[in-house]
Write a protein that holds these residues in place. Structure first.
Motif, PDB file in Angstrom:
ATOM      1  N   MET A 179     -32.614 -18.891 -45.953  1.00 35.43           N
ATOM      2  CA  MET A 179     -31.419 -19.715 -46.097  1.00 35.43           C
ATOM      3  C   MET A 179     -31.768 -21.197 -45.986  1.00 35.43           C
ATOM      4  SD  MET A 179     -28.319 -18.001 -43.955  1.00 35.43           S
ATOM      5  CE  MET A 179     -27.622 -16.417 -44.389  1.00 35.43           C
ATOM      6  N   ASN A 180     -31.012 -22.017 -46.710  1.00 37.22           N
ATOM      7  CA  ASN A 180     -31.172 -23.455 -46.603  1.00 37.22           C
ATOM      8  C   ASN A 180     -30.272 -24.003 -45.501  1.00 37.22           C
ATOM      9  OD1 ASN A 180     -33.068 -23.665 -48.659  1.00 37.22           O
ATOM     10  ND2 ASN A 180     -31.495 -23.816 -50.242  1.00 37.22           N
ATOM     11  N   LEU A 181     -30.415 -25.307 -45.230  1.00 39.51           N
ATOM     12  CA  LEU A 181     -29.663 -25.937 -44.151  1.00 39.51           C
ATOM     13  C   LEU A 181     -28.157 -25.770 -44.339  1.00 39.51           C
ATOM     14  CD1 LEU A 181     -29.545 -27.751 -41.633  1.00 39.51           C
ATOM     15  CD2 LEU A 181     -29.638 -29.730 -43.168  1.00 39.51           C
ATOM     16  N   ALA A 182     -27.658 -25.982 -45.552  1.00 46.03           N
ATOM     17  CA  ALA A 182     -26.217 -25.887 -45.796  1.00 46.03           C
ATOM     18  C   ALA A 182     -25.690 -24.502 -45.438  1.00 46.03           C
ATOM     19  CB  ALA A 182     -25.914 -26.220 -47.254  1.00 46.03           C
ATOM     20  N   TYR A 213     -22.751 -20.923 -41.218  1.00 46.20           N
ATOM     21  CA  TYR A 213     -22.661 -19.794 -40.295  1.00 46.20           C
ATOM     22  C   TYR A 213     -22.707 -20.212 -38.827  1.00 46.20           C
ATOM     23  CZ  TYR A 213     -23.224 -16.411 -44.090  1.00 46.20           C
ATOM     24  OH  TYR A 213     -23.029 -15.645 -45.210  1.00 46.20           O
ATOM     25  N   ALA A 214     -23.167 -21.433 -38.537  1.00 50.15           N
ATOM     26  CA  ALA A 214     -23.303 -21.878 -37.148  1.00 50.15           C
ATOM     27  C   ALA A 214     -21.933 -22.048 -36.502  1.00 50.15           C
ATOM     28  CB  ALA A 214     -24.076 -23.188 -37.095  1.00 50.15           C
ATOM     29  N   ASP A 215     -21.879 -21.851 -35.177  1.00 52.42           N
ATOM     30  CA  ASP A 215     -20.609 -22.055 -34.488  1.00 52.42           C
ATOM     31  C   ASP A 215     -20.358 -23.543 -34.302  1.00 52.42           C
ATOM     32  OD1 ASP A 215     -21.735 -23.017 -31.901  1.00 52.42           O
ATOM     33  OD2 ASP A 215     -22.481 -20.959 -31.730  1.00 52.42           O
ATOM     34  N   LEU A 270     -17.686 -31.638 -39.816  1.00 46.14           N
ATOM     35  CA  LEU A 270     -18.989 -31.623 -39.135  1.00 46.14           C
ATOM     36  C   LEU A 270     -20.105 -31.276 -40.111  1.00 46.14           C
ATOM     37  CD1 LEU A 270     -18.007 -29.816 -35.808  1.00 46.14           C
ATOM     38  CD2 LEU A 270     -18.991 -32.115 -35.961  1.00 46.14           C
ATOM     39  N   ILE A 271     -19.910 -30.224 -40.905  1.00 48.66           N
ATOM     40  CA  ILE A 271     -20.936 -29.787 -41.860  1.00 48.66           C
ATOM     41  C   ILE A 271     -21.211 -30.870 -42.881  1.00 48.66           C
ATOM     42  CG2 ILE A 271     -21.454 -28.145 -43.710  1.00 48.66           C
ATOM     43  CD1 ILE A 271     -19.911 -26.031 -42.076  1.00 48.66           C
ATOM     44  N   GLN A 272     -20.149 -31.436 -43.461  1.00 52.37           N
ATOM     45  CA  GLN A 272     -20.329 -32.456 -44.485  1.00 52.37           C
ATOM     46  C   GLN A 272     -21.035 -33.684 -43.930  1.00 52.37           C
ATOM     47  OE1 GLN A 272     -19.752 -32.150 -47.809  1.00 52.37           O
ATOM     48  NE2 GLN A 272     -19.392 -30.012 -47.224  1.00 52.37           N
ATOM     49  N   SER A 273     -20.656 -34.089 -42.720  1.00 48.22           N
ATOM     50  CA  SER A 273     -21.264 -35.264 -42.112  1.00 48.22           C
ATOM     51  C   SER A 273     -22.749 -35.051 -41.821  1.00 48.22           C
ATOM     52  CB  SER A 273     -20.525 -35.616 -40.821  1.00 48.22           C
ATOM     53  OG  SER A 273     -21.067 -36.771 -40.228  1.00 48.22           O
ATOM     54  N   ASN A 308     -29.758 -19.820 -34.616  1.00 47.40           N
ATOM     55  CA  ASN A 308     -29.745 -18.385 -34.303  1.00 47.40           C
ATOM     56  C   ASN A 308     -29.325 -17.591 -35.530  1.00 47.40           C
ATOM     57  OD1 ASN A 308     -28.883 -19.608 -31.337  1.00 47.40           O
ATOM     58  ND2 ASN A 308     -30.195 -17.811 -31.243  1.00 47.40           N
ATOM     59  N   GLY A 309     -29.737 -16.309 -35.574  1.00 50.07           N
ATOM     60  CA  GLY A 309     -29.318 -15.440 -36.665  1.00 50.07           C
ATOM     61  C   GLY A 309     -27.817 -15.209 -36.633  1.00 50.07           C
ATOM     62  N   PHE A 310     -27.277 -14.708 -37.730  1.00 47.40           N
ATOM     63  CA  PHE A 310     -25.826 -14.610 -37.857  1.00 47.40           C
ATOM     64  C   PHE A 310     -25.337 -13.172 -37.988  1.00 47.40           C
ATOM     65  CE2 PHE A 310     -27.393 -18.456 -40.096  1.00 47.40           C
ATOM     66  CZ  PHE A 310     -27.095 -19.359 -39.085  1.00 47.40           C
ATOM     67  N   THR A 311     -26.225 -12.210 -37.814  1.00 46.45           N
ATOM     68  CA  THR A 311     -25.816 -10.810 -37.849  1.00 46.45           C
ATOM     69  C   THR A 311     -26.091 -10.187 -36.490  1.00 46.45           C
ATOM     70  OG1 THR A 311     -27.978  -9.984 -38.575  1.00 46.45           O
ATOM     71  CG2 THR A 311     -26.439 -10.691 -40.300  1.00 46.45           C
ATOM     72  N   GLN A 312     -25.579  -8.993 -36.274  1.00 39.81           N
ATOM     73  CA  GLN A 312     -25.763  -8.312 -34.995  1.00 39.81           C
ATOM     74  C   GLN A 312     -27.239  -8.096 -34.691  1.00 39.81           C
ATOM     75  OE1 GLN A 312     -23.202  -7.734 -33.044  1.00 39.81           O
ATOM     76  NE2 GLN A 312     -24.427  -6.849 -31.365  1.00 39.81           N
ATOM     77  N   SER A 313     -28.030  -7.840 -35.736  1.00 39.47           N
ATOM     78  CA  SER A 313     -29.455  -7.538 -35.532  1.00 39.47           C
ATOM     79  C   SER A 313     -30.320  -8.798 -35.418  1.00 39.47           C
ATOM     80  CB  SER A 313     -29.977  -6.665 -36.672  1.00 39.47           C
ATOM     81  OG  SER A 313     -29.843  -7.341 -37.912  1.00 39.47           O
ATOM     82  N   THR A 314     -29.797  -9.958 -35.820  1.00 36.88           N
ATOM     83  CA  THR A 314     -30.621 -11.179 -35.806  1.00 36.88           C
ATOM     84  C   THR A 314     -30.093 -12.264 -34.873  1.00 36.88           C
ATOM     85  OG1 THR A 314     -29.413 -12.204 -37.653  1.00 36.88           O
ATOM     86  CG2 THR A 314     -31.288 -10.782 -38.208  1.00 36.88           C
ATOM     87  N   LYS A 315     -29.023 -11.990 -34.135  1.00 38.87           N
ATOM     88  CA  LYS A 315     -28.404 -13.060 -33.350  1.00 38.87           C
ATOM     89  C   LYS A 315     -29.278 -13.543 -32.200  1.00 38.87           C
ATOM     90  CE  LYS A 315     -25.615  -9.997 -30.373  1.00 38.87           C
ATOM     91  NZ  LYS A 315     -24.214  -9.699 -29.950  1.00 38.87           N
TER      92      LYS A 315
END
Length: 376
Positions: free
Chosen positions: A1-4, A9-11, A34-37, A119-126
């Motif tokens: 995944m790229n930064l965007a 997915y980040a909190d 926040l994301i756009q900035s 951090n990962g964004f799924t149950q297995s990668t968090k």
């Protein structure tokens, strides 16, 4: 995944921390703002270059390791190990983090605040950490410019050493010598010096025998008693099960007999990949060093400037200094593979240049992870 993607997915807590770290002017309760900035701020080339330029050598070593690591995610233990190598004192058996004024967990938190780790964004990668792929690319591009700018170009030297093809030839010489001689081993399992001298003297590239009492370990099973190049050839032949230490004799195995009988050619690329695996205990970022040498030495450059440009990427290994590791363990071995030429110039001193084979092979190091135990 790229930064965007990772920002999406980040909190909102991490997004707010990143925005605060980079002093973004936006509403802290709006995820979209926040994301756009953050993307606008980190997307500016001059801003990104400025941020990389402000990093310490330890930070750069750490991010360089991640930029050349093909793993999809890292556990906290993985990151701790990389941080300890990047900042610690590798001259002892413990890392004291002399350059790092924080513990590894605090360092991970700092890299999360600066948008390098998510951090990962799924149950297995968090519980794992990930680096945006586009940040890896941008980091390598900035570092490439920085490193290349520091090397001093040189004219073609009056004389230079080129060993292309000789490692493969000498592997065959080694196998045929063992096939044709009764070689006795000492109680430690190594050839007596008279056999070493006879065998190494028959190779296309000869080396002086190891002085008694010399400190040597960490570069293969036989590096303690055999010179560097010969030790690598020997260890490769042993690993391929072409040679066997049977009792107090060194003999050619059935597999070795078949290899010679079939008239097969030895692959220097396979020996090179074996070398990456063999040496990475002492030089964990070896594949990235080969890549950067390929980028910096496309033309003739001085050894002194290459040392200045790349030396900070290397941590000491017990009594081996960064300069010794770069010159003897990396540069000289690349020459033995026929991937680099070493010359002497009256004007510039020692100069080096990658061969076409070296350039091509160095590019493949982008896809060879130092964390992969099966680089052979």
């Amino acid at each position: 995944m790229n930064l965007a993607d990772m920002l999406t997915y980040a909190d909102i807590g991490q997004l707010s921390n990143i925005a605060s770290h980079y002093q973004c002017d936006c509403k802290r309760n709006s995820k979209h703002e926040l994301i756009q900035s953050i993307l606008v701020k980190m997307g500016r080339r001059d801003f990104f270059e400025e941020q990389v330029g402000q990093l310490t050598a330890g930070d750069l070593r750490f991010l360089n390791s991640l930029a050349f690591d093909t793993r999809r995610g890292y556990s906290l233990e993985d990151l701790t190990a990389v941080i300890r190598h990047s900042f610690g004192d590798e001259g002892t058996e413990k890392a004291d983090l002399t350059e790092l004024r924080e513990n590894p967990r605090e360092a991970v938190a700092r890299y999360r605040r600066s948008g390098w780790l998510f951090n990962g964004f799924t149950q297995s990668t968090k519980y794992t950490f990930h680096v945006p792929a586009d940040l890896k690319d941008r980091f390598r591009n900035v570092l490439r410019t920085k490193l290349s700018a520091n090397v001093q170009r040189a004219v073609e030297p009056e004389v230079y050493r080129d060993e292309q093809g000789l490692a493969a030839e000498d592997m065959l010489v080694l196998l045929k010598f063992v096939q044709g001689h009764d070689i006795e081993l000492n109680p430690e399992g190594f050839m007596y010096r008279r056999y070493q001298q006879q065998l190494i003297g028959s190779l296309y590239v000869s080396e002086p025998l190891i002085s008694k009492g010399t400190w040597r370990f960490g570069y293969g099973r036989s590096c303690a008693e055999y010179p560097d190049r010969f030790a690598l050839l020997y260890d490769y032949a042993y690993a391929r099960q072409w040679l066997k230490e049977s009792g107090n004799r060194l003999v050619l195995t059935e597999r070795g007999e078949e290899f010679l009988a079939e008239g097969n050619q030895v692959s220097v690329i396979q020996i090179f990949r074996f070398w990456l695996r063999l040496y990475k205990g002492a030089v964990p970022n070896l594949s990235s060093l080969v890549y950067w040498i390929g980028q910096c030495a496309k033309d003739w450059v001085t050894m002194a400037s290459l040392q200045e440009s790349l030396g900070w990427l290397i941590r000491p290994f017990y009594y081996d200094t960064p300069q010794m590791i770069l010159e003897q363990r990396v540069i000289r071995m690349l020459m033995h593979f026929g991937m680099l030429r070493i010359g002497e110039s009256g004007e510039s001193g020692t100069v080096v240049r990658m061969t076409a084979l070296g350039q091509k092979t160095a590019e493949t190091c982008l896809h060879i992870s130092d964390s992969d135990p099966s680089t052979d």
